[in-house]
Design a protein around this motif. Structure first.
Motif, PDB file in Angstrom:
ATOM      1  N   VAL A   1      59.689 -66.092 -50.492  1.00  0.00           N
ATOM      2  CA  VAL A   1      58.808 -65.827 -51.772  1.00  0.00           C
ATOM      3  C   VAL A   1      59.375 -65.087 -52.942  1.00  0.00           C
ATOM      4  O   VAL A   1      59.823 -64.014 -52.637  1.00  0.00           O
ATOM      5  N   ASP A   2      59.587 -65.952 -53.894  1.00  0.00           N
ATOM      6  CA  ASP A   2      60.210 -65.349 -55.184  1.00  0.00           C
ATOM      7  C   ASP A   2      59.362 -64.297 -55.818  1.00  0.00           C
ATOM      8  O   ASP A   2      58.243 -64.856 -56.308  1.00  0.00           O
ATOM      9  N   LYS A   3      59.311 -63.192 -55.770  1.00  0.00           N
ATOM     10  CA  LYS A   3      58.280 -62.253 -56.446  1.00  0.00           C
ATOM     11  C   LYS A   3      58.611 -62.273 -57.924  1.00  0.00           C
ATOM     12  O   LYS A   3      57.813 -61.643 -58.966  1.00  0.00           O
ATOM     13  N   GLY A   4      59.845 -62.638 -58.538  1.00  0.00           N
ATOM     14  CA  GLY A   4      59.964 -62.700 -60.101  1.00  0.00           C
ATOM     15  C   GLY A   4      60.492 -61.532 -60.533  1.00  0.00           C
ATOM     16  O   GLY A   4      60.603 -60.662 -60.039  1.00  0.00           O
TER      17      GLY A   4
ATOM     18  N   THR B   1      58.764 -59.105 -62.335  1.00  0.00           N
ATOM     19  CA  THR B   1      57.733 -58.198 -62.167  1.00  0.00           C
ATOM     20  C   THR B   1      58.034 -57.233 -61.024  1.00  0.00           C
ATOM     21  O   THR B   1      57.980 -55.925 -61.361  1.00  0.00           O
ATOM     22  N   THR B   2      58.127 -57.721 -59.956  1.00  0.00           N
ATOM     23  CA  THR B   2      58.516 -56.862 -59.034  1.00  0.00           C
ATOM     24  C   THR B   2      59.860 -56.029 -59.140  1.00  0.00           C
ATOM     25  O   THR B   2      59.967 -54.808 -58.931  1.00  0.00           O
ATOM     26  N   ARG B   3      60.818 -56.697 -59.647  1.00  0.00           N
ATOM     27  CA  ARG B   3      62.029 -56.152 -60.125  1.00  0.00           C
ATOM     28  C   ARG B   3      61.992 -54.921 -61.210  1.00  0.00           C
ATOM     29  O   ARG B   3      62.462 -53.950 -60.950  1.00  0.00           O
TER      30      ARG B   3
END
Length: 136
Positions: free
Chosen positions: A110-113, A115-117
């Protein structure tokens, strides 16, 4: 000037006495003492023969087998607390090849995008100065 001579003489005697007494207060090993090392001794032969060029290694497990045992655990017996932890985690229902599947390109991730980074990279603080960003 006459009064200074006895004071200077007393100071010289005290300093000289302290310097001499310093060696007496010292206890412990002498760092300047040098001990000779025993000479190297060639061990007995024990009927060892040098390896033949190009011959297969006879020394037990290969390096890759040793690495796999170190990474994934070999046949070594587990302690009671480790067995208990594994039982509570459900090790009897686990897939034994899951470690091989984790790095497989076919594994769905799942690519968290960003925002998580951004959350992970945010500086530490109590959050008092945090503000919501408006999407562009």
């Amino acid at each position: 000037m006459r009064k200074m001579v006895p004071v200077m003489l007393a100071a010289a005697v005290l300093v000289g006495g302290c310097a001499h007494g310093r060696g007496g207060l010292r206890s412990g090993p002498d760092e300047f003492a040098v001990a000779r090392q025993a000479p190297l001794v060639i061990p007995p032969d024990y009927a060892l023969v040098p390896p033949k060029p190009g011959a297969a290694a006879t020394g037990g497990n290969s390096a890759s087998a040793q690495a796999l045992d170190a990474l994934f655990g070999g046949p070594a017996a587990r302690s009671g607390s480790e067995r208990s932890t594994l039982d509570q985690a459900g090790s009897d229902q686990a897939d034994p090849g899951v470690r091989s599947d984790a790095g497989d390109p076919g594994t769905s991730v799942v690519d968290k995008g960003s925002t998580t980074r951004d959350i992970v990279a945010a500086p530490e603080g109590d959050g008092q100065s945090a503000r919501a960003a408006t999407p562009k």
